[in-house]
Design a protein around this motif. Sequence first.
Motif, PDB file in Angstrom:
ATOM      1  N   SER A   1       3.979  56.783   5.976  1.00  0.00           N
ATOM      2  CA  SER A   1       2.977  56.394   6.962  1.00  0.00           C
ATOM      3  C   SER A   1       2.665  57.561   7.890  1.00  0.00           C
ATOM      4  N   PRO A   2       1.377  57.871   8.094  1.00  0.00           N
ATOM      5  CA  PRO A   2       1.013  58.998   8.948  1.00  0.00           C
ATOM      6  C   PRO A   2       1.301  58.706  10.415  1.00  0.00           C
ATOM      7  N   SER A   3       1.523  59.766  11.180  1.00  0.00           N
ATOM      8  CA  SER A   3       1.780  59.596  12.610  1.00  0.00           C
ATOM      9  C   SER A   3       1.087  60.709  13.375  1.00  0.00           C
ATOM     10  N   ARG A   4       0.391  60.334  14.445  1.00  0.00           N
ATOM     11  CA  ARG A   4      -0.281  61.321  15.297  1.00  0.00           C
ATOM     12  C   ARG A   4       0.563  61.648  16.521  1.00  0.00           C
ATOM     13  N   ASP A   5       1.566  60.834  16.791  1.00  0.00           N
ATOM     14  CA  ASP A   5       2.393  61.004  17.972  1.00  0.00           C
ATOM     15  C   ASP A   5       3.402  62.128  17.736  1.00  0.00           C
ATOM     16  N   PHE A   6       3.536  63.049  18.702  1.00  0.00           N
ATOM     17  CA  PHE A   6       4.398  64.216  18.536  1.00  0.00           C
ATOM     18  C   PHE A   6       5.845  63.820  18.294  1.00  0.00           C
ATOM     19  N   ILE A   7       6.350  62.882  19.071  1.00  0.00           N
ATOM     20  CA  ILE A   7       7.747  62.468  18.925  1.00  0.00           C
ATOM     21  C   ILE A   7       7.981  61.862  17.548  1.00  0.00           C
ATOM     22  N   ARG A   8       7.071  60.989  17.123  1.00  0.00           N
ATOM     23  CA  ARG A   8       7.238  60.372  15.810  1.00  0.00           C
ATOM     24  C   ARG A   8       7.142  61.405  14.696  1.00  0.00           C
ATOM     25  N   LYS A   9       6.313  62.426  14.895  1.00  0.00           N
ATOM     26  CA  LYS A   9       6.216  63.491  13.892  1.00  0.00           C
ATOM     27  C   LYS A   9       7.561  64.195  13.710  1.00  0.00           C
ATOM     28  N   LEU A  10       8.290  64.368  14.824  1.00  0.00           N
ATOM     29  CA  LEU A  10       9.597  65.025  14.750  1.00  0.00           C
ATOM     30  C   LEU A  10      10.558  64.270  13.838  1.00  0.00           C
ATOM     31  N   PHE A  11      10.386  62.949  13.773  1.00  0.00           N
ATOM     32  CA  PHE A  11      11.291  62.110  12.994  1.00  0.00           C
ATOM     33  C   PHE A  11      10.660  61.675  11.665  1.00  0.00           C
ATOM     34  N   SER A  12       9.551  62.314  11.283  1.00  0.00           N
ATOM     35  CA  SER A  12       8.865  61.959  10.039  1.00  0.00           C
ATOM     36  C   SER A  12       9.384  62.795   8.878  1.00  0.00           C
ATOM     37  N   SER A  13       9.595  62.162   7.731  1.00  0.00           N
ATOM     38  CA  SER A  13      10.095  62.871   6.551  1.00  0.00           C
ATOM     39  C   SER A  13       8.999  63.608   5.804  1.00  0.00           C
ATOM     40  N   HIS A  14       7.722  63.280   6.086  1.00  0.00           N
ATOM     41  CA  HIS A  14       6.601  63.889   5.395  1.00  0.00           C
ATOM     42  C   HIS A  14       5.606  64.487   6.395  1.00  0.00           C
ATOM     43  N   PRO A  15       5.005  65.637   6.055  1.00  0.00           N
ATOM     44  CA  PRO A  15       3.931  66.167   6.899  1.00  0.00           C
ATOM     45  C   PRO A  15       2.659  65.350   6.684  1.00  0.00           C
ATOM     46  N   PRO A  16       1.691  65.434   7.608  1.00  0.00           N
ATOM     47  CA  PRO A  16       0.431  64.719   7.417  1.00  0.00           C
ATOM     48  C   PRO A  16      -0.251  65.135   6.110  1.00  0.00           C
ATOM     49  N   LEU A  17      -0.912  64.183   5.476  1.00  0.00           N
ATOM     50  CA  LEU A  17      -1.556  64.450   4.192  1.00  0.00           C
ATOM     51  C   LEU A  17      -2.601  65.556   4.300  1.00  0.00           C
ATOM     52  N   GLU A  18      -3.325  65.606   5.426  1.00  0.00           N
ATOM     53  CA  GLU A  18      -4.352  66.643   5.565  1.00  0.00           C
ATOM     54  C   GLU A  18      -3.739  68.038   5.593  1.00  0.00           C
ATOM     55  N   GLU A  19      -2.520  68.172   6.141  1.00  0.00           N
ATOM     56  CA  GLU A  19      -1.842  69.471   6.144  1.00  0.00           C
ATOM     57  C   GLU A  19      -1.403  69.853   4.734  1.00  0.00           C
ATOM     58  N   ARG A  20      -0.978  68.887   3.973  1.00  0.00           N
ATOM     59  CA  ARG A  20      -0.572  69.161   2.596  1.00  0.00           C
ATOM     60  C   ARG A  20      -1.773  69.568   1.748  1.00  0.00           C
ATOM     61  N   ILE A  21      -2.887  68.896   1.962  1.00  0.00           N
ATOM     62  CA  ILE A  21      -4.108  69.255   1.230  1.00  0.00           C
ATOM     63  C   ILE A  21      -4.559  70.662   1.597  1.00  0.00           C
ATOM     64  N   ALA A  22      -4.541  70.978   2.892  1.00  0.00           N
ATOM     65  CA  ALA A  22      -4.948  72.308   3.356  1.00  0.00           C
ATOM     66  C   ALA A  22      -4.050  73.394   2.757  1.00  0.00           C
ATOM     67  N   ALA A  23      -2.745  73.109   2.662  1.00  0.00           N
ATOM     68  CA  ALA A  23      -1.814  74.110   2.097  1.00  0.00           C
ATOM     69  C   ALA A  23      -2.135  74.384   0.640  1.00  0.00           C
ATOM     70  N   LEU A  24      -2.513  73.358  -0.103  1.00  0.00           N
ATOM     71  CA  LEU A  24      -2.879  73.553  -1.505  1.00  0.00           C
ATOM     72  C   LEU A  24      -4.198  74.284  -1.644  1.00  0.00           C
ATOM     73  N   GLN A  25      -5.136  73.999  -0.764  1.00  0.00           N
ATOM     74  CA  GLN A  25      -6.435  74.681  -0.813  1.00  0.00           C
ATOM     75  C   GLN A  25      -6.326  76.155  -0.465  1.00  0.00           C
ATOM     76  N   ASN A  26      -5.306  76.496   0.338  1.00  0.00           N
ATOM     77  CA  ASN A  26      -5.142  77.893   0.769  1.00  0.00           C
ATOM     78  C   ASN A  26      -4.205  78.689  -0.123  1.00  0.00           C
ATOM     79  N   ARG A  27      -3.724  78.088  -1.212  1.00  0.00           N
ATOM     80  CA  ARG A  27      -2.811  78.808  -2.111  1.00  0.00           C
ATOM     81  C   ARG A  27      -3.554  79.942  -2.825  1.00  0.00           C
TER      82      ARG A  27
END
Length: 279
Positions: free
Chosen positions: A253-279
């Motif tokens: 589940s995505p999270s925009r909250d900074f604290i919840r991001k710290l405890f998230s096991s996955h990065p946001p999907l948009e960041e993962r997509i951007a990383a693949l596009q920039n390979r």
Amino acid sequence: MKRITLFLLTNIAIVLLLGIIARIFGIYSNGLIASALLFGMGGAFISLLISKWMAKKATNARVIEQPRSNEERWLVETVRRQAQQAGIGMPEVAIYESQEVNAFATGANQNNALVAVSRGLLERMSQDEIEAVLAHEVSHVANGDMITMALIQGVVNTFVILLARLVGSIVASNSRGNGHAVYALTSFIAEIIFGLLAMPIVMWFSRYREFHADAGAAKLAGSQKMIAALRCLQTVSAGQLPEQLSAFGINSSPSRDFIRKLFSSHPPLEERIAALQNR
């Protein structure tokens, strides 16, 4: 293997150094380091060893031993081909009956793993997208992520237990009340606090390895297929895998909250997509 060995030796050295410091300050008790290592590392690796069995029980996953349909035959053959490309043993392939769109990999080592997909994922993704998801999970196995996560969790657990007991010893030694009761209560509270403070470290690594699994999937199935799969995941609910499997799912589940991001096991999907596009 060299990286993992150096990491383990470094952290063992730090634990021993903490023990020496504790002895100097007179708060060392016999067996403190040994028990911290036993409970910290032991628990993490026992969980790793039984991870496949636990995963099957938790999700009621059905391992495909004899394919019952063309879809199941394709799943098994796709994982077989990707495993050969990645240089690992053939994982067990399973389907679990859930309408949530997710998948996971687990197992004690690269040659004894399980790759499972949900019924919802099979129904809502195209074949190319499913191929990319399978490649992502195979990449987790090939990268040794399950072992590394267990190692990191074990080291963190060891530090948490050791530091909590050191704090308990300090407080108890300066207490005028029942020393044993003070030690037990203080250690318990300190372990909870240190555990919460340490969790972002484990979750940071979990997010870091997701990018590597995506990159591995891009090599096995193609960048565009992996990007398409991630974009599909943006449109659906991640669902809730059991806690012990959540770090190894394809989605969370995505999270925009900074604290919840710290405890998230996955990065946001948009960041993962951007990383693949920039390979």
